[in-house]
Scaffold this motif. Structure first.
Motif, PDB file in Angstrom:
ATOM      1  N   CYS A 129      53.833  42.824  41.273  1.00 19.78           N
ATOM      2  CA  CYS A 129      52.782  41.993  40.687  1.00 19.78           C
ATOM      3  C   CYS A 129      53.426  40.876  39.880  1.00 19.78           C
ATOM      4  O   CYS A 129      54.347  41.132  39.094  1.00 19.78           O
ATOM      5  CB  CYS A 129      51.869  42.839  39.792  1.00 19.78           C
ATOM      6  N   THR A 131      52.397  37.634  37.312  1.00 15.81           N
ATOM      7  CA  THR A 131      51.334  37.036  36.502  1.00 15.81           C
ATOM      8  C   THR A 131      51.843  35.755  35.856  1.00 15.81           C
ATOM      9  O   THR A 131      52.940  35.726  35.292  1.00 15.81           O
ATOM     10  CB  THR A 131      50.869  38.012  35.411  1.00 15.81           C
ATOM     11  N   THR A 133      50.761  32.792  33.041  1.00 18.47           N
ATOM     12  CA  THR A 133      49.879  32.428  31.941  1.00 18.47           C
ATOM     13  C   THR A 133      50.147  30.964  31.570  1.00 18.47           C
ATOM     14  O   THR A 133      50.944  30.284  32.196  1.00 18.47           O
ATOM     15  CB  THR A 133      50.122  33.327  30.725  1.00 18.47           C
ATOM     16  N   HIS A 148      48.089  43.116  29.912  1.00 22.35           N
ATOM     17  CA  HIS A 148      47.287  41.913  30.106  1.00 22.35           C
ATOM     18  C   HIS A 148      46.171  41.886  29.067  1.00 22.35           C
ATOM     19  O   HIS A 148      45.696  42.937  28.625  1.00 22.35           O
ATOM     20  CB  HIS A 148      46.659  41.877  31.499  1.00 22.35           C
ATOM     21  N   TYR A 154      44.720  33.569  32.936  1.00 22.23           N
ATOM     22  CA  TYR A 154      45.946  33.857  33.666  1.00 22.23           C
ATOM     23  C   TYR A 154      45.601  33.946  35.145  1.00 22.23           C
ATOM     24  O   TYR A 154      44.435  34.023  35.534  1.00 22.23           O
ATOM     25  CB  TYR A 154      46.598  35.159  33.177  1.00 22.23           C
ATOM     26  N   GLY A 156      47.571  35.301  39.182  1.00 17.85           N
ATOM     27  CA  GLY A 156      48.737  35.952  39.749  1.00 17.85           C
ATOM     28  C   GLY A 156      48.486  36.472  41.137  1.00 17.85           C
ATOM     29  O   GLY A 156      47.460  36.197  41.773  1.00 17.85           O
TER      30      GLY A 156
END
Length: 392
Positions: A129, A131, A133, A148, A154, A156
């Motif tokens: 994963c 992510t 931001t 999170h 955000y 992803g």
């Protein structure tokens, strides 16, 4: 299976709850299993699998399940499969999720209209994963917990994955709000963080046989583990002034929430409560558009929740006046905030609204249960097991 840090995360926690059987087993957990009447009932679990749906409807149902917090998209050329197991722990939510590859995003408009602001602590059991931001990008891998914040933007991508997710409401433990805020959008890739990995795996082991009367101790243990394992290090807190500001923001948020019905709630009252100057106060609330804008926003959110509650039968005018609006100002402000009118929410015409916060989860369509539980945790609505789960 063993992770890079040596932690065992076998995908089959017990013979009755393996990834292979999650899709095919009868949804026995949709209602509490029969137990000896002399003992406390077991914690109910709820399952949802897209395998039970026509192929063309699978991803739409999955997207609906996550709609209260995220927008998810995928490559339409591939066939999608996903499954969830969900537990309502009274003050927390816990889920085990298996998902096909997808993209996810939380953007300002989404956060504004569906403002869940829980933290979610995610432990990947398999897959990857990433992510991104406003400030950085971080990567999650199996065996490492990610944090999170649903209340911030955000986006992803996640590969075909299996994961455990702990949903932590902002008001679960006010002592740790600054800690989780400082640790949001990071991974717990430390020795203490790997202890929390073991804790989440152990929790997944035990939930299938845990009794409701054990939940208060579980809530206390979870709170202590978060405080012990997520204590920010120096590199997570840029400087002491950031830490102080974070504490002030949390105190201000709590004070505003507790005084939504107080017509005297204002910048002046907040200055007195926080013991800060007008300049400092306005700096704290600058990202929210100012103090008055923030107060109005929280009042409108609270009104939205009340209007969406089928048990709330008072007139729209009465709901507005309780939150210090007059009728005309309320309708205009509400429509400007959400893009639709209060009467549309009252009539149930807004699918994305938190209409199920007070509903029994077993009575809802499987794809609506996760959102309903998260809205319940946020709104403070009575849980199905709330009498056993109060935390001092």
């Amino acid at each position: 299976m063993r992770t890079d840090n040596g932690v065992s995360i076998s995908p089959a926690f017990d013979p009755g709850f393996s990834p292979a059987t999650l899709h095919s087993r009868p949804p026995r957990a949709n209602t509490p299993a029969p137990v000896d009447t002399a003992m406390s009932p077991s914690v109910a679990g709820y399952t949802f699998s897209t395998d039970d749906l026509p192929v063309a409807e699978r991803f739409d149902a999955w997207r609906r399940s996550f709609a209260p917090m995220l927008e998810v998209t995928r490559d339409a050329r591939t066939e999608f499969q996903g499954s969830q197991a969900l537990w309502d722990l009274g003050g927390l939510g816990f889920s085990r999720i298996k998902t096909g590859a997808l993209r996810f995003s939380s953007h300002p408009a989404h956060v504004q209209c569906r403002p869940l602001d829980h933290w979610v602590m995610t432990l990947l059991l398999s897959g990857q994963c990433t992510t991104t931001t406003e400030r950085s990008t971080f990567h999650g891998r199996p065996g490492i917990v990610q944090i999170h914040s649903l209340g911030r933007p955000y986006h992803g991508v996640v590969s075909d994955s299996e994961m455990l997710m702990l949903w932590v409401p902002r008001d679960f433990c006010r002592d740790m709000a600054r800690i989780l805020d400082a640790a949001e959008f990071t991974t717990l890739d430390t020795a203490m963080g790997r202890m929390f990995t073991s804790f989440m795996i152990g929790l997944a082991h035990q939930l299938t046989c845990m009794r409701i009367d054990e939940l208060p101790r579980l809530m206390s243990a979870t709170r202590d583990m978060i405080l012990a394992c997520v204590e920010p290090t120096d590199d997570r807190l840029e400087d002491e002034s950031d830490a102080i500001s974070g504490g002030l923001q949390e105190r201000a948020r709590q004070f505003v929430q507790m005084n939504l019905f107080n017509p005297r709630l204002s910048a002046k009252l907040l200055m007195r409560e926080l013991a800060v100057s007008r300049t400092r106060l306005y700096r704290l609330f600058e990202p929210a558009g100012g103090v008055n804008r923030y107060i109005q926003h929280r009042r409108l959110l609270d009104a939205h929740s009340a209007l969406a509650n089928p048990r709330e039968q008072r007139r729209i005018l009465d709901i507005a006046e309780q939150r210090c609006f007059d009728s005309a100002d309320f309708s205009r402000a509400f429509k400007r905030e959400f893009g639709y009118s209060p009467s549309e929410v009252r009539k149930g015409k807004r699918i994305g609204a938190p209409n199920h916060a007070d509903a029994n989860l077993a009575s809802l369509p499987p794809e609506d249960r996760l959102g309903a539980l998260l809205w319940r945790l946020q709104s403070g609505a009575k849980s199905e097991i709330a009498p056993c789960c109060a935390i001092a």
